[in-house]
Scaffold this active site. Sequence first.
Site, PDB file in Angstrom:
ATOM      1  N   GLU A   1       0.808  -1.198   0.000  1.00 13.21           N
ATOM      2  CA  GLU A   1       0.000   0.000   0.000  1.00 13.21           C
ATOM      3  C   GLU A   1       0.857   1.272   0.000  1.00 13.21           C
ATOM      4  O   GLU A   1       0.511   2.255  -0.631  1.00 13.21           O
ATOM      5  CB  GLU A   1      -0.926  -0.019   1.221  1.00 13.21           C
ATOM      6  CG  GLU A   1      -2.015   1.033   1.210  1.00 13.21           C
ATOM      7  CD  GLU A   1      -3.009   0.885   0.052  1.00 13.21           C
ATOM      8  OE1 GLU A   1      -2.952  -0.145  -0.644  1.00 13.21           O
ATOM      9  OE2 GLU A   1      -3.799   1.821  -0.163  1.00 13.21           O
ATOM     10  N   ASP A   2       1.981   1.240   0.697  1.00 11.07           N
ATOM     11  CA  ASP A   2       2.722   2.479   0.942  1.00 11.07           C
ATOM     12  C   ASP A   2       3.983   2.683   0.104  1.00 11.07           C
ATOM     13  O   ASP A   2       4.597   3.738   0.163  1.00 11.07           O
ATOM     14  CB  ASP A   2       3.116   2.580   2.433  1.00 11.07           C
ATOM     15  CG  ASP A   2       1.894   2.829   3.302  1.00 11.07           C
ATOM     16  OD1 ASP A   2       0.820   3.100   2.724  1.00 11.07           O
ATOM     17  OD2 ASP A   2       2.013   2.733   4.534  1.00 11.07           O
TER      18      ASP A   2
END
Length: 731
Positions: free
Chosen positions: A77-78
């Site tokens: 996600e990051d």
Amino acid sequence: MHQQFIDLLAVLEASGKSYNIAKITEAYEFAALLHCDQVRKSGESYICHPIAVAEIVVGLGLDTDAVCAALLHDTIEDCGDAVDIPTIKKKFGEDVANLVDGVTKLIRIQFIDTEEQQIENLRKMFLAMSKDIRVIFIKLCDRLHNMRTLDAKPEPKRRITALETMQVFAPLAHRLGVQTIKQELETLSLFYLDPIGYAEIRSHVETRYGRDIDFLQRVQQDIENKLRESGHEFEIDGRVKSTYSIYKKVFEQGKRFDEVYDFFALRIITETEADCYIILGIMHEMFKSVPGKFKDYISTPKPNMYRSIHTTVIGRDGVPIELQIRTHEMHNIADYGVAAHWKYKTGANAQQDIDQKLSWIAKLIEEDESTRDHDEYLSTLKIDIFHDETFVFTPKGDVVTLPYGSTLIDFAYAIHSEVGNKMTGAKINGAIAPIDSVPVNGQIVEILTSKSAKGPSRDWLKIVKTSEARSKIRQWYKKEKRTENITVGRGEVEKELKKYGKILTEEQRNSIIASVASRLCIASADDLLNMIGYSGISMQKVILRLTDEVTKIVKSEEIPETLLVEDVVVKPAKKSSGRGVIIDELDGCDVKFSKCCNPLPGDSILGFITKGHGISVHKKDCPNVIDIVTRDEYRERFVTAKWESNEGSKTNTFEAFIQILAENTLTLIADITTNLANMNVSLHQINTQTKSSSTIVVNIVVGCKNTDHYRSILARLKSLPNILEVSRGFS
Ligand code: MN
């Protein structure tokens, strides 16, 4: 290597479990590399967060793969495009990849402050998406660490996160039975959501604790002495009720602070179940118990597997105190719930054991524990309770629950019938998708509509899964498309009629449809066709009646053939029966005219040998005759009959029924009777029935010579003003 990771390695070591340190180290190094240029709001380097999550995961006793997944949980996600699931799979195996994928999907769910029902749906969706229960535990650990470090976030973000935690994550932890995580999540959330209330409770707790601590320690000492005398193995420790549960009692249930009886609890942990009950007996000897406060969760566990005996007793100083008596195993489950099985069991059986619990958990989330009968629910365990439901999002983030296998059309109608009716297309996760697509858990579904949409297609009825959608589509057709429906309905019926292999005239077809409609209590033939058109009636029902009606027609046409040519021997008439009818073979037998069809000279007739009442004469098309004439057991009892040649010319001896439908005018009855009198027709009976506000049915019985005479009477009546219909009525 980060100091925090070195600490984690020590925790792994101390856990006493055999972790694959090399694999965990590799996962750490990979994650550290990916997060290297990221910094948390608090200022520390990002990797501290996954390490902390991994440490909580270890605390729950989860395995090597779960620890690796915890370390990697934010990479997808990051870290932009730097890494993807296949890469993780290649490096760490399928198990780790699936766990990371699962956690990532949960991260992407947007929780928005909504109504309770939506929250419940979110919890369900959450679980439905976590095919592997470890996913949800990693997510809970992630959330717990975020809550512990929430101070670093700006105020609005703190409130949203705290609310989410209170509404979604703490209840999940509760239902999974992980009390340690649940209580910490609740207490941390409360701190951010109601700092004043939180401070108030804390100060009460400290005051009361300070006041009663001596007492508490004395009671504990007394119990220890007594139990040691009795020779039972035990451990004892005291605890203060969690801040949030006191808060709930005080602020939500409106209790006074000193009414919170279970403020203090002493836990007595022993070896066996039997010991629990023995110790309970000893406690009730030592102290006075508070009535109504005894609960045996050992014989009847809570739905989240919690087992313990609770009893509230009054100590010597009049202070109530709750005693919780349980075994070590029960204690572990109370703290760690399902996770206790990882934490305290090892070997191949552990995973199998956990798998068995999964279905259990699904059920937990599904139902409110207060309404569940525990025994019943244990006996109805299923492998995966959510197999019959799918959870998808609207673009606004609302969760819609659909039966498994539902299509996008079902989704549209679930939103609103107008959305379904105006549907022109659909998108799944932003990409155009065919409207018969079946969405899967967690997808965002958007329905494209247009004001000029033509409305649902009839084919949709075959595609949709839910009865809700089907009935809404039918409603639309019923309302919008009557003419078209009638055409479609007629097509359906005619298609069916062809199957009987009988060529029917249009008149016959119409009369069949009308009869079927009236037998189904439907107002008119068109209404029936309309219903068939929008699928408002099952074709099966219609076909059943069609068969009946077609059979009637077929039979009525068979009569002359079967009776006159094949089966009944026609003999020349010998003698008049004395009633103007000649019956073959039979001399001087009693003849009567049936009341069901009142045959008149000139009608085609036949005789039926009754049992003990001579021969009854019927019209050939009498419904009663048609009904039985082709049945073998009756066939021999039919005889041919015909009128004596001169019969019917002399007297008005035959009774004929006439049914008149007319507009209800003042002079109607007078018109009818004077006209009959003018024709020299005797009137035997007359009665009327009001049909509607303006129409009336007049039934009359007249004396009549024969069919020609009858027809002339009908013709005369028909010519009268206000008379709508005249027919040969059966009585
Ligand atoms: Mn995280």
